[in-house]
Design a protein around this motif. Structure first.
Motif, PDB file in Angstrom:
ATOM      1  N   GLN A  42       0.817  -1.217   0.000  1.00  0.00           N
ATOM      2  CA  GLN A  42       0.000   0.000   0.000  1.00  0.00           C
ATOM      3  C   GLN A  42       0.851   1.267   0.000  1.00  0.00           C
ATOM      4  N   GLU A  43       2.042   1.216   0.579  1.00  0.00           N
ATOM      5  CA  GLU A  43       2.905   2.392   0.619  1.00  0.00           C
ATOM      6  C   GLU A  43       3.796   2.506  -0.613  1.00  0.00           C
ATOM      7  N   LEU A  44       3.984   1.406  -1.334  1.00  0.00           N
ATOM      8  CA  LEU A  44       4.926   1.394  -2.447  1.00  0.00           C
ATOM      9  C   LEU A  44       4.601   2.404  -3.550  1.00  0.00           C
ATOM     10  N   PRO A  45       3.318   2.605  -3.923  1.00  0.00           N
ATOM     11  CA  PRO A  45       3.031   3.612  -4.965  1.00  0.00           C
ATOM     12  C   PRO A  45       3.487   5.021  -4.600  1.00  0.00           C
ATOM     13  N   PHE A  93       6.146   5.773  -3.330  1.00  0.00           N
ATOM     14  CA  PHE A  93       7.565   5.853  -3.667  1.00  0.00           C
ATOM     15  C   PHE A  93       7.808   5.638  -5.157  1.00  0.00           C
ATOM     16  N   LEU A  94       7.217   4.586  -5.728  1.00  0.00           N
ATOM     17  CA  LEU A  94       7.511   4.223  -7.113  1.00  0.00           C
ATOM     18  C   LEU A  94       6.955   5.208  -8.132  1.00  0.00           C
ATOM     19  N   LEU A  95       5.696   5.622  -7.954  1.00  0.00           N
ATOM     20  CA  LEU A  95       5.102   6.549  -8.915  1.00  0.00           C
ATOM     21  C   LEU A  95       5.858   7.876  -8.960  1.00  0.00           C
ATOM     22  N   PRO A  96       6.138   8.516  -7.818  1.00  0.00           N
ATOM     23  CA  PRO A  96       6.947   9.744  -7.858  1.00  0.00           C
ATOM     24  C   PRO A  96       8.326   9.529  -8.468  1.00  0.00           C
ATOM     25  N   LEU A  97       8.941   8.359  -8.192  1.00  0.00           N
ATOM     26  CA  LEU A  97      10.252   8.074  -8.769  1.00  0.00           C
ATOM     27  C   LEU A  97      10.174   8.034 -10.290  1.00  0.00           C
ATOM     28  N   CYS A  98       9.118   7.414 -10.815  1.00  0.00           N
ATOM     29  CA  CYS A  98       8.911   7.374 -12.266  1.00  0.00           C
ATOM     30  C   CYS A  98       8.687   8.777 -12.831  1.00  0.00           C
ATOM     31  N   LEU A  99       7.951   9.606 -12.090  1.00  0.00           N
ATOM     32  CA  LEU A  99       7.705  10.976 -12.547  1.00  0.00           C
ATOM     33  C   LEU A  99       9.010  11.761 -12.651  1.00  0.00           C
ATOM     34  N   ILE A 100       9.918  11.502 -11.718  1.00  0.00           N
ATOM     35  CA  ILE A 100      11.201  12.208 -11.720  1.00  0.00           C
ATOM     36  C   ILE A 100      12.109  11.699 -12.841  1.00  0.00           C
ATOM     37  N   LEU A 101      12.153  10.372 -13.021  1.00  0.00           N
ATOM     38  CA  LEU A 101      13.112   9.776 -13.942  1.00  0.00           C
ATOM     39  C   LEU A 101      12.643   9.745 -15.388  1.00  0.00           C
ATOM     40  N   TRP A 102      11.350   9.591 -15.604  1.00  0.00           N
ATOM     41  CA  TRP A 102      10.858   9.322 -16.960  1.00  0.00           C
ATOM     42  C   TRP A 102      10.052  10.453 -17.579  1.00  0.00           C
ATOM     43  N   THR A 103       9.969  11.581 -16.925  1.00  0.00           N
ATOM     44  CA  THR A 103       9.287  12.728 -17.525  1.00  0.00           C
ATOM     45  C   THR A 103      10.217  13.934 -17.489  1.00  0.00           C
ATOM     46  N   SER A 104       9.906  14.917 -18.287  1.00  0.00           N
ATOM     47  CA  SER A 104      10.744  16.123 -18.337  1.00  0.00           C
ATOM     48  C   SER A 104      10.447  16.991 -17.123  1.00  0.00           C
ATOM     49  N   ALA A 151     -10.406  -3.691   2.775  1.00  0.00           N
ATOM     50  CA  ALA A 151     -10.894  -2.358   2.415  1.00  0.00           C
ATOM     51  C   ALA A 151      -9.901  -1.278   2.826  1.00  0.00           C
ATOM     52  N   SER A 152      -9.344  -1.404   4.023  1.00  0.00           N
ATOM     53  CA  SER A 152      -8.353  -0.431   4.498  1.00  0.00           C
ATOM     54  C   SER A 152      -7.098  -0.480   3.638  1.00  0.00           C
ATOM     55  N   PHE A 153      -6.699  -1.678   3.268  1.00  0.00           N
ATOM     56  CA  PHE A 153      -5.528  -1.883   2.415  1.00  0.00           C
ATOM     57  C   PHE A 153      -5.708  -1.188   1.062  1.00  0.00           C
ATOM     58  N   ILE A 154      -6.861  -1.384   0.432  1.00  0.00           N
ATOM     59  CA  ILE A 154      -7.125  -0.783  -0.875  1.00  0.00           C
ATOM     60  C   ILE A 154      -7.214   0.733  -0.787  1.00  0.00           C
ATOM     61  N   LEU A 155      -7.893   1.233   0.257  1.00  0.00           N
ATOM     62  CA  LEU A 155      -8.014   2.682   0.414  1.00  0.00           C
ATOM     63  C   LEU A 155      -6.642   3.329   0.616  1.00  0.00           C
ATOM     64  N   ALA A 156      -5.786   2.681   1.391  1.00  0.00           N
ATOM     65  CA  ALA A 156      -4.439   3.208   1.613  1.00  0.00           C
ATOM     66  C   ALA A 156      -3.639   3.189   0.311  1.00  0.00           C
ATOM     67  N   PHE A 157      -3.786   2.136  -0.468  1.00  0.00           N
ATOM     68  CA  PHE A 157      -3.098   2.024  -1.760  1.00  0.00           C
ATOM     69  C   PHE A 157      -3.536   3.161  -2.691  1.00  0.00           C
ATOM     70  N   VAL A 158      -4.840   3.396  -2.760  1.00  0.00           N
ATOM     71  CA  VAL A 158      -5.370   4.461  -3.623  1.00  0.00           C
ATOM     72  C   VAL A 158      -4.876   5.825  -3.152  1.00  0.00           C
ATOM     73  N   PHE A 159      -4.901   6.051  -1.833  1.00  0.00           N
ATOM     74  CA  PHE A 159      -4.456   7.345  -1.307  1.00  0.00           C
ATOM     75  C   PHE A 159      -2.985   7.594  -1.629  1.00  0.00           C
ATOM     76  N   CYS A 160      -2.147   6.579  -1.424  1.00  0.00           N
ATOM     77  CA  CYS A 160      -0.712   6.747  -1.678  1.00  0.00           C
ATOM     78  C   CYS A 160      -0.440   7.023  -3.152  1.00  0.00           C
ATOM     79  N   THR A 161      -1.195   6.385  -4.032  1.00  0.00           N
ATOM     80  CA  THR A 161      -1.055   6.636  -5.468  1.00  0.00           C
ATOM     81  C   THR A 161      -1.480   8.066  -5.807  1.00  0.00           C
ATOM     82  N   TYR A 162      -2.639   8.444  -5.313  1.00  0.00           N
ATOM     83  CA  TYR A 162      -3.217   9.767  -5.564  1.00  0.00           C
ATOM     84  C   TYR A 162      -2.304  10.871  -5.028  1.00  0.00           C
ATOM     85  N   ASN A 163      -1.925  10.743  -3.778  1.00  0.00           N
ATOM     86  CA  ASN A 163      -1.123  11.782  -3.141  1.00  0.00           C
ATOM     87  C   ASN A 163       0.295  11.828  -3.690  1.00  0.00           C
ATOM     88  N   GLY A 164       0.872  10.640  -3.955  1.00  0.00           N
ATOM     89  CA  GLY A 164       2.225  10.604  -4.504  1.00  0.00           C
ATOM     90  C   GLY A 164       2.318  11.331  -5.830  1.00  0.00           C
TER      91      GLY A 164
END
Length: 259
Positions: free
Chosen positions: A61-64, A66-77, A117-130
């Motif tokens: 649930q916490e991984l997005p 970290f990973l999504l922001p890392l991709c934004l930094i490395l793979w976008t201008s 349900a808590s797991f999925i909500l946390a996953f969605v929040f971390c993706t959204y906020n990240g």
């Protein structure tokens, strides 16, 4: 995202809307938590779905965040990452989530399962906020040349650092609360637990409040508000449980002394 939106102005508008929606969700969450505890840990309940292993849940649930922001930094201008204030704020964000997603889950000892349900909500929040935090900081945030010497940035950075240290240290105390094989009710002591019962929650609230002060944006402020709502509710519930446990312990001790 560049391909989906016609202009940078349109994407910035979307990011602003995301931040305002998070504030709205914080208000809704505040009302909900007046009647229900956040359903994970000691407040986990089967009515929120099948149990998910605590270590697995925290990691995934916490991984997005970290990973999504890392991709934004490395793979976008990332046009703004060359600016020092942006770099420092991005570093604060990553410092938290490297620890939270890649280190903390593997230090968990036991722990109650997390409802699905808590797991999925946390996953969605971390993706959204990240996405919201790092896309804004890497592509849109603009600060004065002397922003890193501005009182808001300096005070916010200090608050962030103090909060991060308190959060990590408090988690360490909680992990070592019981010796191997030991069970039963125990009150955490040491560090900030000498002053507040929810030192780990206070640390994270302070951390993101400092981040919001240093970042000076609706996006970082929305994150700080949402975090404060959720963790304050959790801290209040924890304090009530500690008080109840203390009262029960005192009653048990008094009973033993009189028998």
């Amino acid at each position: 995202m560049d391909a989906l939106l016609s202009s940078a102005e349109e994407e910035l508008y979307v990011l602003d809307c995301m931040a305002h929606f998070m504030v709205f969700m914080a208000a809704c969450t505040f009302v909900t938590l007046l009647f229900e505890n956040v359903p994970y840990g000691r407040y986990a309940s089967s009515k929120y779905g099948a149990p998910v292993n605590a270590r697995f849940a925290w990691f995934v649930q916490e991984l997005p965040a970290f990973l999504l922001p890392l991709c934004l930094i490395l793979w976008t201008s990332s046009s703004k990452t060359s600016l020092l204030p942006n770099r420092l704020l991005i570093a604060m964000y990553f410092c938290h989530y490297v620890q939270r997603s890649l280190i903390y889950p593997f230090l968990i000892r036991g722990g109650k399962s997390t409802p699905f349900a808590s797991f999925i909500l946390a996953f969605v929040f971390c993706t959204y906020n990240g996405y919201m935090q790092i896309r804004y900081l890497s592509h849109f945030a603009e600060y004065p040349v002397d922003w890193i010497t501005h009182p808001c940035f300096l005070a916010g950075s200090v608050l962030w650092l103090v909060g991060w240290v308190v959060n990590v240290h408090s988690d360490h105390i909680l992990r070592n609360l019981r010796k191997p094989g030991e069970t039963g009710y125990k009150i955490p002591t040491g560090g900030m637990f000498e002053y507040v019962s929810g030192a780990n929650f206070l640390g994270e609230i302070t951390e993101w409040a400092g981040f919001a002060l240093a970042g000076h944006s609706v996006h970082s402020s929305a994150f700080a508000i949402f975090t404060t709502v959720v963790l304050t509710s959790r801290a209040v519930a924890t304090t009530k449980k500690l008080l109840l446990g203390t009262i029960k312990g005192d009653i048990r001790e008094a009973f033993l002394l009189t028998t």
